[in-house]
Design a protein around this motif. Structure first.
Motif, PDB file in Angstrom:
ATOM      1  N   GLY A 161       5.238 -13.636 -22.817  1.00 22.46           N
ATOM      2  CA  GLY A 161       5.480 -14.594 -21.746  1.00 22.46           C
ATOM      3  C   GLY A 161       5.356 -14.017 -20.352  1.00 22.46           C
ATOM      4  N   ILE A 162       5.002 -12.733 -20.223  1.00 25.82           N
ATOM      5  CA  ILE A 162       4.875 -12.081 -18.921  1.00 25.82           C
ATOM      6  C   ILE A 162       3.535 -12.470 -18.304  1.00 25.82           C
ATOM      7  CG2 ILE A 162       4.668  -9.841 -17.780  1.00 25.82           C
ATOM      8  CD1 ILE A 162       6.596  -8.762 -19.962  1.00 25.82           C
ATOM      9  N   LYS A 163       3.579 -13.003 -17.100  1.00 27.33           N
ATOM     10  CA  LYS A 163       2.383 -13.556 -16.461  1.00 27.33           C
ATOM     11  C   LYS A 163       1.784 -12.581 -15.451  1.00 27.33           C
ATOM     12  CE  LYS A 163       4.025 -18.239 -17.236  1.00 27.33           C
ATOM     13  NZ  LYS A 163       4.490 -19.523 -16.653  1.00 27.33           N
ATOM     14  N   LEU A 164       0.538 -12.225 -15.677  1.00 27.90           N
ATOM     15  CA  LEU A 164      -0.122 -11.231 -14.837  1.00 27.90           C
ATOM     16  C   LEU A 164      -0.337 -11.713 -13.409  1.00 27.90           C
ATOM     17  CD1 LEU A 164      -2.846  -9.854 -17.291  1.00 27.90           C
ATOM     18  CD2 LEU A 164      -0.619  -8.868 -16.769  1.00 27.90           C
ATOM     19  N   ARG A 165      -0.513 -13.003 -13.209  1.00 27.98           N
ATOM     20  CA  ARG A 165      -0.865 -13.494 -11.875  1.00 27.98           C
ATOM     21  C   ARG A 165       0.204 -13.169 -10.838  1.00 27.98           C
ATOM     22  NH1 ARG A 165       1.529 -18.486 -10.549  1.00 27.98           N
ATOM     23  NH2 ARG A 165       2.593 -19.536 -12.280  1.00 27.98           N
ATOM     24  N   TYR A 166       1.443 -13.032 -11.253  1.00 29.49           N
ATOM     25  CA  TYR A 166       2.492 -12.686 -10.297  1.00 29.49           C
ATOM     26  C   TYR A 166       2.288 -11.285  -9.717  1.00 29.49           C
ATOM     27  CZ  TYR A 166       5.233 -16.723 -11.946  1.00 29.49           C
ATOM     28  OH  TYR A 166       5.684 -17.978 -12.266  1.00 29.49           O
ATOM     29  N   SER A 167       1.482 -10.478 -10.394  1.00 29.77           N
ATOM     30  CA  SER A 167       1.248  -9.105  -9.946  1.00 29.77           C
ATOM     31  C   SER A 167      -0.066  -8.937  -9.204  1.00 29.77           C
ATOM     32  CB  SER A 167       1.298  -8.147 -11.141  1.00 29.77           C
ATOM     33  OG  SER A 167       2.613  -8.045 -11.636  1.00 29.77           O
ATOM     34  N   ASN A 168      -0.678 -10.035  -8.794  1.00 22.47           N
ATOM     35  CA  ASN A 168      -1.845  -9.954  -7.918  1.00 22.47           C
ATOM     36  C   ASN A 168      -1.374  -9.444  -6.552  1.00 22.47           C
ATOM     37  OD1 ASN A 168      -4.006 -10.461  -6.123  1.00 22.47           O
ATOM     38  ND2 ASN A 168      -4.712 -12.187  -7.353  1.00 22.47           N
ATOM     39  N   PRO A 169      -1.894  -8.314  -6.076  1.00 19.64           N
ATOM     40  CA  PRO A 169      -1.398  -7.775  -4.801  1.00 19.64           C
ATOM     41  C   PRO A 169      -1.567  -8.724  -3.629  1.00 19.64           C
ATOM     42  CG  PRO A 169      -3.425  -6.674  -5.469  1.00 19.64           C
ATOM     43  CD  PRO A 169      -2.962  -7.486  -6.634  1.00 19.64           C
ATOM     44  N   LEU A 170      -2.531  -9.653  -3.720  1.00 21.80           N
ATOM     45  CA  LEU A 170      -2.760 -10.554  -2.598  1.00 21.80           C
ATOM     46  C   LEU A 170      -1.543 -11.454  -2.338  1.00 21.80           C
ATOM     47  CD1 LEU A 170      -5.110 -10.812  -0.654  1.00 21.80           C
ATOM     48  CD2 LEU A 170      -5.930 -12.771  -1.984  1.00 21.80           C
ATOM     49  N   LEU A 171      -0.692 -11.654  -3.340  1.00 20.58           N
ATOM     50  CA  LEU A 171       0.537 -12.417  -3.128  1.00 20.58           C
ATOM     51  C   LEU A 171       1.486 -11.693  -2.176  1.00 20.58           C
ATOM     52  CD1 LEU A 171       1.351 -13.675  -6.750  1.00 20.58           C
ATOM     53  CD2 LEU A 171       0.134 -14.876  -4.926  1.00 20.58           C
ATOM     54  N   LEU A 172       1.273 -10.397  -2.003  1.00 22.52           N
ATOM     55  CA  LEU A 172       2.101  -9.608  -1.092  1.00 22.52           C
ATOM     56  C   LEU A 172       1.538  -9.552   0.317  1.00 22.52           C
ATOM     57  CD1 LEU A 172       2.862  -6.812  -3.646  1.00 22.52           C
ATOM     58  CD2 LEU A 172       4.584  -8.301  -2.611  1.00 22.52           C
ATOM     59  N   ASP A 173       0.334 -10.087   0.506  1.00 18.97           N
ATOM     60  CA  ASP A 173      -0.239 -10.083   1.852  1.00 18.97           C
ATOM     61  C   ASP A 173       0.596 -10.945   2.787  1.00 18.97           C
ATOM     62  OD1 ASP A 173      -2.563  -9.172   3.506  1.00 18.97           O
ATOM     63  OD2 ASP A 173      -2.804 -11.325   3.757  1.00 18.97           O
ATOM     64  N   ASP A 174       1.075 -12.084   2.307  1.00 19.49           N
ATOM     65  CA  ASP A 174       1.950 -12.920   3.121  1.00 19.49           C
ATOM     66  C   ASP A 174       3.241 -12.184   3.478  1.00 19.49           C
ATOM     67  OD1 ASP A 174       0.054 -14.884   2.742  1.00 19.49           O
ATOM     68  OD2 ASP A 174       1.487 -16.420   2.122  1.00 19.49           O
ATOM     69  N   VAL A 175       3.789 -11.460   2.508  1.00 25.21           N
ATOM     70  CA  VAL A 175       5.034 -10.717   2.754  1.00 25.21           C
ATOM     71  C   VAL A 175       4.814  -9.679   3.846  1.00 25.21           C
ATOM     72  CG1 VAL A 175       6.798  -9.231   1.725  1.00 25.21           C
ATOM     73  CG2 VAL A 175       5.789 -11.091   0.367  1.00 25.21           C
ATOM     74  N   SER A 199      -8.210  -3.644   0.558  1.00 28.53           N
ATOM     75  CA  SER A 199      -8.339  -4.448   1.765  1.00 28.53           C
ATOM     76  C   SER A 199      -7.007  -4.583   2.485  1.00 28.53           C
ATOM     77  CB  SER A 199      -8.885  -5.832   1.405  1.00 28.53           C
ATOM     78  OG  SER A 199      -8.972  -6.657   2.555  1.00 28.53           O
ATOM     79  N   MET A 200      -5.941  -4.842   1.757  1.00 29.52           N
ATOM     80  CA  MET A 200      -4.621  -5.001   2.369  1.00 29.52           C
ATOM     81  C   MET A 200      -4.156  -3.718   3.035  1.00 29.52           C
ATOM     82  SD  MET A 200      -2.796  -7.224  -0.624  1.00 29.52           S
ATOM     83  CE  MET A 200      -1.148  -6.920   0.034  1.00 29.52           C
ATOM     84  N   ALA A 201      -4.308  -2.586   2.338  1.00 27.95           N
ATOM     85  CA  ALA A 201      -3.864  -1.311   2.902  1.00 27.95           C
ATOM     86  C   ALA A 201      -4.698  -0.916   4.109  1.00 27.95           C
ATOM     87  CB  ALA A 201      -3.929  -0.220   1.834  1.00 27.95           C
ATOM     88  N   THR A 202      -5.942  -1.352   4.148  1.00 33.82           N
ATOM     89  CA  THR A 202      -6.800  -1.092   5.306  1.00 33.82           C
ATOM     90  C   THR A 202      -6.410  -1.981   6.485  1.00 33.82           C
ATOM     91  OG1 THR A 202      -8.645  -0.515   3.834  1.00 33.82           O
ATOM     92  CG2 THR A 202      -9.195  -1.056   6.117  1.00 33.82           C
ATOM     93  N   HIS A 203      -6.073  -3.222   6.196  1.00 32.40           N
ATOM     94  CA  HIS A 203      -5.825  -4.224   7.227  1.00 32.40           C
ATOM     95  C   HIS A 203      -4.442  -4.118   7.857  1.00 32.40           C
ATOM     96  CE1 HIS A 203      -5.012  -8.495   8.582  1.00 32.40           C
ATOM     97  NE2 HIS A 203      -6.130  -8.202   9.233  1.00 32.40           N
TER      98      HIS A 203
END
Length: 279
Positions: A161-175, A199-203
């Protein structure tokens, strides 16, 4: 930057036995799967290394009581020559999680927090958690988030039942954007979203990557290029022990072809800066 406390030393494990066994099968390691804080201190002191140690509080999502971060912090304080404690709170506990995060820093001396969005079953960009991220930002400590593929639940029906999509790093871009004074650490090569993490770490100046959870010989080529070049001051050594030993990680890392002049920053200096330990 990434070491798990898997046992309280009295038989209580960080995850239920099915998830522990699935993780062990996925990583195929040889060391004990259930180190306590004391075990970790002895091992890392003997290796001449230091470690950020933590567990993950996924009580709501899994129904399995976590090893208390307060207990980990107290034990780590007895071994502060080699251990640096991070806390973990369950975001689903709302105000209680926010208040506990504050106590963990102010009363128990944790130096950051670990979150595992897939295991804890939450989307980091949900506005429901804004108060928690704002509190950690105010406390001035980093937040480290699991990103990418999961060994926990791997090979089980439905991944337990563990969902991989929650671990997409792009969800942390807003944070990272909404809390610019919060240091956000993306744990692991974020396969299959490696480009997003780079991309996130660069930006964003407040986004870093820890290199745990994969042996370096399996790192995606774009991550090796970034670690040795553009992001050489934004990536940090992590093993994910006990899943991967630090010695194995370091041996692989030495073979990546990264300029020797850049290696000390990746192995120690950037982490010391992020943790407020640099002199």
């Amino acid at each position: 930057m990434h070491v798990h406390v898997e046992s309280d030393g009295h038989g209580h494990l960080s995850l239920d036995q099915e998830l522990m066994d699935a993780s062990a099968a996925y990583f195929k390691g040889s060391d004990s799967r259930t180190p306590s804080v004391e075990d970790l201190a002895e091992r890392y002191r003997g290796a001449g290394l230091a470690a950020v140690v933590f567990t993950v509080d996924a009580t709501t999502a899994t129904g399995h009581p976590a090893i208390p971060s307060e207990q980990i912090a107290e034990a780590a304080a007895r071994h502060n020559d080699v251990l640096i404690p991070f806390g973990s709170v369950d975001p689903h506990q709302g105000r209680a999680a926010v208040d506990r995060a504050r106590r963990l820093v102010e009363e128990h001396g944790v130096r950051g927090f670990k979150f595992h969005p897939s295991l804890q079953a939450f989307a980091p960009d949900d506005p429901a958690w804004a108060e928690l991220w704002g509190t950690i930002e105010q406390l001035g400590v980093p937040a480290l988030f699991h990103t990418g593929q999961n060994g926990i639940g791997a090979g089980l029906p439905g991944g337990r039942g563990i969902k991989l999509r929650y671990s997409n790093p792009l969800l942390l871009d807003d944070v990272a954007a909404d809390f610019p004074n919060l240091t956000v650490i993306l744990a692991h090569p974020s396969v299959p979203w490696q480009a997003e993490a780079i991309s996130m770490a660069t930006h964003k100046a407040n986004v870093y990557i820890d290199l745990s959870g994969w042996r370096p010989k399996y790192f995606p080529p774009e991550l090796v290029r970034a670690a040795g070049g553009l992001l050489r001051k934004k990536v940090m050594f992590g093993s994910d022990y006990p899943l991967i030993t630090p010695e194995r990680w370091l041996a692989d890392f030495a073979e990546l072809g990264i300029d020797e002049a850049h290696r000390p920053g990746i192995v120690k200096d950037t982490a010391a800066k992020v943790l407020g330990l640099a002199r």
